[in-house]
Design an enzyme around this catalytic site. Structure first.
Site, mmCIF file in Angstrom:
data_model
loop_
_atom_site.group_PDB
_atom_site.id
_atom_site.type_symbol
_atom_site.label_atom_id
_atom_site.label_comp_id
_atom_site.label_asym_id
_atom_site.label_seq_id
_atom_site.Cartn_x
_atom_site.Cartn_y
_atom_site.Cartn_z
ATOM 1 C CE LYS A 95 2.820 4.026 5.020
ATOM 2 N NZ LYS A 95 2.386 3.055 4.021
ATOM 3 C CE1 TYR B 176 1.543 0.186 10.534
ATOM 4 C CE2 TYR B 176 1.621 2.116 9.108
ATOM 5 C CZ TYR B 176 0.986 0.969 9.546
ATOM 6 O OH TYR B 176 -0.223 0.612 9.007
ATOM 7 C CG ASP C 164 -4.202 -6.007 1.138
ATOM 8 O OD1 ASP C 164 -3.541 -6.198 2.179
ATOM 9 O OD2 ASP C 164 -4.560 -4.887 0.750
ATOM 10 C CG HIS D 4 -1.696 -1.179 1.463
ATOM 11 N ND1 HIS D 4 -2.098 -1.617 2.697
ATOM 12 C CD2 HIS D 4 -2.201 -2.083 0.579
ATOM 13 C CE1 HIS D 4 -2.802 -2.730 2.582
ATOM 14 N NE2 HIS D 4 -2.888 -3.039 1.293
HETATM 15 C C1 LIG Z 1 -4.158 2.419 7.345
HETATM 16 C C2 LIG Z 1 -5.323 2.878 8.182
HETATM 17 C C3 LIG Z 1 -6.485 2.139 8.267
HETATM 18 N N1 LIG Z 1 -7.529 2.587 9.042
HETATM 19 C C4 LIG Z 1 -8.725 1.758 9.126
HETATM 20 C C5 LIG Z 1 -9.378 1.474 7.788
HETATM 21 C C6 LIG Z 1 -9.933 0.078 7.942
HETATM 22 O O1 LIG Z 1 -11.234 0.128 8.482
HETATM 23 C C7 LIG Z 1 -9.006 -0.591 8.968
HETATM 24 C C8 LIG Z 1 -8.000 -1.537 8.351
HETATM 25 O O2 LIG Z 1 -7.353 -0.837 7.302
HETATM 26 P P1 LIG Z 1 -6.476 -1.624 6.258
HETATM 27 O O3 LIG Z 1 -7.101 -2.932 5.916
HETATM 28 O O4 LIG Z 1 -6.158 -0.660 5.130
HETATM 29 O O5 LIG Z 1 -5.142 -1.914 7.119
HETATM 30 P P2 LIG Z 1 -3.778 -2.477 6.542
HETATM 31 O O6 LIG Z 1 -4.029 -3.526 5.508
HETATM 32 O O7 LIG Z 1 -2.945 -2.807 7.707
HETATM 33 O O8 LIG Z 1 -3.168 -1.203 5.798
HETATM 34 C C9 LIG Z 1 -1.862 -0.732 6.073
HETATM 35 O O9 LIG Z 1 -0.994 -1.664 5.499
HETATM 36 C C10 LIG Z 1 0.281 -1.249 5.076
HETATM 37 C C11 LIG Z 1 1.296 -2.233 5.591
HETATM 38 C C12 LIG Z 1 0.650 0.155 5.349
HETATM 39 O O10 LIG Z 1 1.828 0.509 5.382
HETATM 40 C C13 LIG Z 1 -0.400 1.176 5.481
HETATM 41 O O11 LIG Z 1 -0.203 1.944 6.662
HETATM 42 C C14 LIG Z 1 -1.772 0.656 5.492
HETATM 43 O O12 LIG Z 1 -2.244 0.640 4.156
HETATM 44 O O13 LIG Z 1 -8.316 0.487 9.630
HETATM 45 C C15 LIG Z 1 -7.470 3.772 9.739
HETATM 46 O O14 LIG Z 1 -8.427 4.158 10.432
HETATM 47 N N2 LIG Z 1 -6.310 4.529 9.647
HETATM 48 C C16 LIG Z 1 -5.242 4.127 8.899
HETATM 49 O O15 LIG Z 1 -4.218 4.841 8.875
#
Ligand SMILES: Cc1cn([C@H]2C[C@H](O)[C@@H](COP(=O)(O)OP(=O)(O)O[C@H]3O[C@H](C)C(=O)[C@H](O)[C@H]3O)O2)c(=O)[nH]c1=O
Length: 182
Positions: free
Chosen positions: A71, A131, A167, A61
């Site tokens: 980050k 992070y 993803d 991402h």
């Molecule tokens: C990233 C983020 C997500 N959210 C909420 C949105 C969704 O309801 C939930 C899970 O989000 P997501 O599935 O996008 O989380 P990851 O798959 O861990 O995403 C992260 O994965 C890779 C490794 C990254 O470096 C990024 O920081 C980020 O994209 O958290 C938030 O409220 N704030 C945030 O900053």
């Protein structure tokens, strides 16, 4: 705290000084002045924690300008393979990645600058990833590229990973519009 260059310019592997005694250990994980000494002059504005089971892959991402995020990634608990991918079309290392183990054993950290996608696979039973980000989450400007894109050729060290629906459906680099890249 040692900043080590990696195969990707501006991606740093950071190794904190570790002060061990009979209680355990102490380490500083961030100092503005040390970041400034390495040309990293910005303010971190948001901290995140994600907790993942063994075999999870989160990523790849990134966010587009004006909300692109640098980050500083560390792993207070467990072990991950952390991956940064150069998404800058005019870069000599476009599409190349750097991967390294971050864990609560080695206490290593990685700084991933703007212009790079970030992802990780979980190699321990569970991993807590903490992070710092130098811009806020902006869902509208969030983009991603598929973890197993053959163009990227990343060995995540996990078989049949646990993935979010988001993803699973990320595009291949070859399917992406140039405006979705840097
Ligand atoms: C990233 C983020 C997500 N959210 C909420 C949105 C969704 O309801 C939930 C899970 O989000 P997501 O599935 O996008 O989380 P990851 O798959 O861990 O995403 C992260 O994965 C890779 C490794 C990254 O470096 C990024 O920081 C980020 O994209 O958290 C938030 O409220 N704030 C945030 O900053």
């Amino acid at each position: 705290m040692k900043f080590e260059e990696t195969s990707l310019q501006h991606v740093w592997l950071i190794k904190p000084d570790r002060f061990k005694d009979e209680r355990g250990e102490f380490l500083e994980t961030f100092r503005v002045e040390l970041f400034k000494d390495h040309g990293l002059e910005f303010e971190f504005v948001q901290d995140n924690i994600s907790v993942s089971k063994k075999g999870t892959v989160r990523g790849l991402h990134y966010q587009l300008p004006p909300a692109s995020q640098g980050k500083l990634v560390m792993v207070p608990k467990g072990k991950i393979l952390d991956v940064a991918v150069d998404m800058r079309q005019n870069s000599q290392t476009f599409k190349q990645h750097y991967a390294t183990i971050l864990s609560s054993e080695n206490r290593h950290m990685m700084f991933i600058p703007t212009g790079f996608a970030h992802g990780f696979s979980v190699l321990s039973d569970e991993a807590t990833v903490y992070y710092k980000c130098n811009d806020y989450y902006n869902k509208k400007l969030e983009r991603g590229v598929k973890w197993d894109d053959p163009d990227l050729n990343i060995d995540w060290k996990v078989e049949a990973p646990i993935l979010s629906e988001k993803d699973k459906n990320l595009p291949l680099l070859s399917e992406m519009d140039e405006h979705d890249l840097f």
